[in-house]
Design a protein around this motif. Structure first.
Motif, PDB file in Angstrom:
ATOM      1  N   UNK A  11     -20.569  12.210 -26.107  1.00  0.00           N
ATOM      2  CA  UNK A  11     -21.264  13.554 -25.585  1.00  0.00           C
ATOM      3  C   UNK A  11     -21.883  13.048 -24.395  1.00  0.00           C
ATOM      4  N   UNK A  12     -22.238  11.714 -24.163  1.00  0.00           N
ATOM      5  CA  UNK A  12     -22.759  11.411 -22.921  1.00  0.00           C
ATOM      6  C   UNK A  12     -21.558  11.554 -21.819  1.00  0.00           C
ATOM      7  N   UNK A  13     -20.541  11.046 -22.257  1.00  0.00           N
ATOM      8  CA  UNK A  13     -19.205  10.999 -21.471  1.00  0.00           C
ATOM      9  C   UNK A  13     -19.109  12.709 -20.983  1.00  0.00           C
ATOM     10  N   UNK A  14     -18.961  13.361 -21.877  1.00  0.00           N
ATOM     11  CA  UNK A  14     -18.951  14.673 -21.594  1.00  0.00           C
ATOM     12  C   UNK A  14     -19.633  15.299 -20.595  1.00  0.00           C
ATOM     13  N   UNK A  15     -20.974  14.933 -20.631  1.00  0.00           N
ATOM     14  CA  UNK A  15     -22.218  15.484 -20.134  1.00  0.00           C
ATOM     15  C   UNK A  15     -22.155  14.758 -18.709  1.00  0.00           C
ATOM     16  N   UNK A  16     -21.992  13.493 -18.668  1.00  0.00           N
ATOM     17  CA  UNK A  16     -21.947  12.916 -17.304  1.00  0.00           C
ATOM     18  C   UNK A  16     -20.708  13.545 -16.524  1.00  0.00           C
ATOM     19  N   UNK A  17     -19.571  13.318 -16.893  1.00  0.00           N
ATOM     20  CA  UNK A  17     -18.396  13.639 -16.317  1.00  0.00           C
ATOM     21  C   UNK A  17     -18.452  15.258 -15.994  1.00  0.00           C
ATOM     22  N   UNK A  67     -24.745  20.535 -31.487  1.00  0.00           N
ATOM     23  CA  UNK A  67     -23.210  20.773 -31.922  1.00  0.00           C
ATOM     24  C   UNK A  67     -22.192  20.208 -31.061  1.00  0.00           C
ATOM     25  N   UNK A  68     -21.078  19.809 -31.649  1.00  0.00           N
ATOM     26  CA  UNK A  68     -19.986  19.072 -30.818  1.00  0.00           C
ATOM     27  C   UNK A  68     -18.887  19.889 -31.405  1.00  0.00           C
ATOM     28  N   UNK A  69     -17.912  20.316 -30.356  1.00  0.00           N
ATOM     29  CA  UNK A  69     -16.391  20.707 -30.581  1.00  0.00           C
ATOM     30  C   UNK A  69     -15.626  19.566 -30.704  1.00  0.00           C
ATOM     31  N   UNK A  70     -14.850  19.331 -31.967  1.00  0.00           N
ATOM     32  CA  UNK A  70     -13.900  18.449 -32.188  1.00  0.00           C
ATOM     33  C   UNK A  70     -12.598  18.904 -31.776  1.00  0.00           C
ATOM     34  N   UNK A 115     -14.731  14.359 -30.035  1.00  0.00           N
ATOM     35  CA  UNK A 115     -15.610  15.324 -29.242  1.00  0.00           C
ATOM     36  C   UNK A 115     -14.997  15.622 -27.843  1.00  0.00           C
ATOM     37  N   UNK A 116     -15.205  17.104 -27.886  1.00  0.00           N
ATOM     38  CA  UNK A 116     -14.343  17.530 -26.264  1.00  0.00           C
ATOM     39  C   UNK A 116     -15.508  18.370 -25.675  1.00  0.00           C
ATOM     40  N   UNK A 117     -16.664  18.852 -26.500  1.00  0.00           N
ATOM     41  CA  UNK A 117     -17.593  19.610 -26.051  1.00  0.00           C
ATOM     42  C   UNK A 117     -18.725  19.559 -26.811  1.00  0.00           C
ATOM     43  N   UNK A 118     -19.891  20.042 -26.015  1.00  0.00           N
ATOM     44  CA  UNK A 118     -21.333  19.770 -26.658  1.00  0.00           C
ATOM     45  C   UNK A 118     -22.232  20.906 -26.226  1.00  0.00           C
ATOM     46  N   UNK A 161     -18.220  20.931 -21.458  1.00  0.00           N
ATOM     47  CA  UNK A 161     -16.796  20.735 -21.873  1.00  0.00           C
ATOM     48  C   UNK A 161     -16.388  19.714 -21.267  1.00  0.00           C
ATOM     49  N   UNK A 162     -15.447  18.807 -21.751  1.00  0.00           N
ATOM     50  CA  UNK A 162     -14.823  17.712 -20.865  1.00  0.00           C
ATOM     51  C   UNK A 162     -14.010  18.513 -19.795  1.00  0.00           C
TER      52      UNK A 162
END
Length: 171
Positions: free
Chosen positions: A15-21, A62-65, A70-73, A97-98
């Motif tokens: 989730x942190x990777x998704x958020x930061x990216x 929530x996360x989207x798998x 996880x590809x979204x949060x 989202x990624x």
């Protein structure tokens, strides 16, 4: 096809990777580059672990798998600035989202699930904040039934002040 579920502690790094990216992709030319460059997955994950372990926390994550995990949060809960009244207002605090998967319906799926959960928790409407210069996000939320309600606030990023607009929709 993605599956949406509650975020687990094991999802924090993803989730942190998704958020930061997500920040680093979405806010280029909007938020100062020095601010974006200083963001780290490790720093975000450390704060996220503290956040999700807070006793009595009212927000939901929530996360989207997808095939790769996880590809979204999305994070949502009671509106942080709500004035008490008969119509409860929820708030989407964050949705990412990624970046390589934007436009595939993942954000919409997460938002729909959050709306359903907010409604089942008794919220009548949902609010969220969007940087005024983030045209892509504004179009996405407007396409999801949100409308700017005329409320704005200022936030500083590396001493640069940016305007956020509040959007709302009935659930």
């Amino acid at each position: 096809m993605v599956h949406v579920r509650e975020m687990h502690a094991a999802d924090v790094e993803a989730v942190s990777t998704i958020r930061v990216r997500g920040w680093q992709a979405a806010y280029v030319g909007i938020v100062p580059q020095t601010y974006l460059d200083a963001m780290t997955v490790e720093g975000d994950a450390s704060q996220r672990r503290l956040w999700i372990s807070q006793p009595g926390r009212q927000s939901r994550d929530l996360v989207a798998l997808g095939d790769r995990g996880p590809v979204g949060w999305i994070c949502f809960g009671p509106c942080r600035s709500e004035v008490p009244g008969p119509r409860r207002l929820g708030e989407v605090y964050a949705l990412y989202v990624s970046p390589d998967l934007i436009g595939q319906g993942i954000g919409r799926r997460l938002l729909e699930e959050a709306h359903g959960q907010m409604k089942s928790q008794g919220f009548a409407s949902s609010a969220l904040w969007v940087l005024s210069d983030n045209q892509r996000a504004r179009r996405f939320y407007e396409g999801s039934g949100y409308q700017a309600d005329g409320t704005s606030q200022e936030d500083a990023y590396d001493e640069i002040t940016l305007t956020e607009l509040r959007y709302q929709r009935v659930l």
